[in-house]
Design an enzyme around this catalytic site. Structure first.
Site, PDB file in Angstrom:
ATOM      1  N   ASN A   9      21.182 110.035  43.622  1.00 46.31           N
ATOM      2  CA  ASN A   9      20.233 110.795  42.810  1.00 46.31           C
ATOM      3  C   ASN A   9      18.832 110.381  43.237  1.00 46.31           C
ATOM      4  OD1 ASN A   9      18.586 111.908  40.884  1.00 46.31           O
ATOM      5  ND2 ASN A   9      19.819 111.241  39.137  1.00 46.31           N
ATOM      6  N   ARG A  90      22.656 114.767  43.962  1.00 46.77           N
ATOM      7  CA  ARG A  90      22.054 115.601  42.922  1.00 46.77           C
ATOM      8  C   ARG A  90      20.920 116.394  43.567  1.00 46.77           C
ATOM      9  NH1 ARG A  90      17.713 114.146  38.428  1.00 46.77           N
ATOM     10  NH2 ARG A  90      17.856 116.069  37.242  1.00 46.77           N
ATOM     11  N   HIS A 179      19.308 120.163  34.041  1.00 44.76           N
ATOM     12  CA  HIS A 179      20.248 119.269  33.346  1.00 44.76           C
ATOM     13  C   HIS A 179      21.634 119.919  33.250  1.00 44.76           C
ATOM     14  CE1 HIS A 179      16.869 117.143  30.798  1.00 44.76           C
ATOM     15  NE2 HIS A 179      17.059 116.507  31.951  1.00 44.76           N
ATOM     16  N   ARG A 240       6.275 115.495  28.519  1.00 43.71           N
ATOM     17  CA  ARG A 240       6.007 116.922  28.739  1.00 43.71           C
ATOM     18  C   ARG A 240       5.847 117.672  27.437  1.00 43.71           C
ATOM     19  NH1 ARG A 240      11.281 117.506  32.242  1.00 43.71           N
ATOM     20  NH2 ARG A 240      10.858 115.815  33.683  1.00 43.71           N
ATOM     21  N   GLU A 383      25.995 111.713  34.169  1.00 46.60           N
ATOM     22  CA  GLU A 383      25.736 112.677  35.239  1.00 46.60           C
ATOM     23  C   GLU A 383      26.332 112.226  36.565  1.00 46.60           C
ATOM     24  OE1 GLU A 383      21.536 113.046  33.728  1.00 46.60           O
ATOM     25  OE2 GLU A 383      21.698 114.971  34.741  1.00 46.60           O
TER      26      GLU A 383
END
Ligand code: ADP
Length: 395
Positions: A9, A90, A179, A240, A383
């Site tokens: 990742n 990923r 996601h 964010r 993940e």
């Protein structure tokens, strides 16, 4: 030797890696190269037997990836003794091209490169890891697992911005969602844990980490998600804004004289919990609230209000709700957020049992009372395991 997958990742400033045995969900080795291209860069590598951490300069992702793989030779176990049958990468942005894990060839690389303008912070480091990975491990297939794949076939009504159609098409502006690997894994795991048929469930998954997103999933297929063309849209996040009136950008440009890059930085890095409470970590927000900090309380109120709005909206578009799932750092560990996000939603069938919610236990679990109309759950996401399973499925 059982088959394993090396999962990579490669993010904007770090490379996480892990060797996983997908069948048993066992991790054989894992590590992270952090603060790439910044001061204080470091590598951490651990197995069942050893854990090493080292500070050293890592100027770019190329060296970061080389360093990650070198740790196996130096600290062990050697990569060629791990039974690796695939490398799972990923990849953040797959555009409209990919709806599942994809064995990487030159065409895939060219497409991911072409999509880089849509994900300028993410696709380039993903590509470096893929290139170096293929150079250093040429004998195993490399598989791209896209963040966007699960959402590729979102209904048009959910994926389309009400923007001039021709402009939108020319610039590939639509809601891609992110996601996806987590939303897919968590919704499938929830059904499995409940012993219910995924095909019969209407679910909302709230992935609340540093980045945060919600999805509405009917019968295992997403019908809406909160992140859009970029991961900026939707829920309030660590740094964010999430949903914001786009005219605020025009206003800041005209009135405050800010440049596009400055506004981009403000919305992505100096907003959300950090912008309101001064810190992006929810644990710190709670500490500040306990100390009487009103801005921190406001930050949590805004965060929770947005969550409740999405729960209501997604229940409406699905025509009801069977399972509500909390996951990722905040979702898995924060009973206060779970309680406040669901308080007073009995009219939607949503109730949380205070004792179950507060119980300090790990693993997938139900936190609604027995017999509740909506089953509210906590399901830890993984993940890397999901990437490993998807990668091995296509090789
Ligand atoms: P990432 O998006 O970086 O993968 P994670 O899913 O690991 O993030 O979530 C990280 C965030 O989870 C932290 O920034 C913090 O806000 C939150 N978090 C972690 N542990 C807790 C906790 N015990 N209580 C509340 N929030 C937590």
């Amino acid at each position: 030797m059982t088959a394993t997958v090396l999962v990579v990742n490669s993010g904007s400033s770090s490379i996480k890696y892990r060797v996983v045995e997908p069948a048993s969900a066992t991790t054989l080795a894992a590590g992270i190269v952090e603060r790439i291209g910044e001061d204080g860069s470091r590598v951490e590598h651990r197995t069942d037997e050893v854990a090493v951490a080292r500070k050293l300069p890592v100027p770019d992702h190329r060296e970061g990836m080389q360093l990650a793989l070198a740790m196996f030779d130096e600290v062990g176990p050697p990569l060629d003794e791990l039974g690796i049958v695939a490398v799972g990468h990923r990849v953040v942005m797959g555009g409209r091209y990919y709806d599942g894990p994809t064995v990487i060839d030159d065409d895939v690389i060219a497409t991911v490169e072409r999509l880089a303008p849509l994900a300028p912070l993410h696709n380039p480091p993903n590509l470096v890891a893929i290139r170096i990975g293929r150079e250093l491990l040429p004998d195993v297939p490399h598989v791209a697992v896209f963040d966007t794949a699960f959402f590729r076939d979102l209904p048009d009504a959910a994926a389309t911005y009400a923007l001039d159609l021709e402009v939108a098409e020319r610039h590939r502006i639509r809601r891609y969602g992110f996601h996806g690997t987590s939303h897919q894994y968590v919704s499938a795991t929830a059904a499995e844990v409940l012993g219910r048929d995924l095909a019969e469930l209407r679910q909302i998954v709230l992935h609340l980490g540093n980045g945060a997103s919600a999805s509405a999933i009917v019968g295992g297929r997403p019908v809406d998600t909160s992140m859009g063309m970029t991961p900026l849209e939707g829920l309030v996040m660590g740094t964010r804004t999430g949903d914001i009136d786009p005219a605020i950008a025009f206003h800041l440009a005209r009135t405050a004289g800010m440049t596009v890059d400055e506004i981009d930085h403000l919305f992505n890095h100096r907003s959300g919990l950090r912008g309101l409470a001064g810190h992006n970590d929810m644990r710190e927000v709670h500490r500040r609230i306990a100390a009487g900090d009103r801005n921190a309380r406001l930050a949590l109120d805004v965060y929770v209000h947005r969550l409740r709005k999405y729960i209501g909206a997604y229940t409406a578009i699905m025509g009801g709700l069977d399972v509500l799932v909390f996951t990722a750092g905040v979702g898995e560990n924060d009973p206060v957020v779970r309680a406040e996000a669901t308080a007073g939603l009995d009219h939607l069938g949503i109730t949380v049992d205070p004792e179950r919610n507060a119980a300090p236990v790990g693993g997938a679990r139900v936190i609604s009372p027995d017999g509740a109309a909506v089953t509210v759950m906590v399901v830890p996401t993984d993940e890397e395991l999901a990437i490993a399973r998807q990668a091995i499925a296509v090789v």
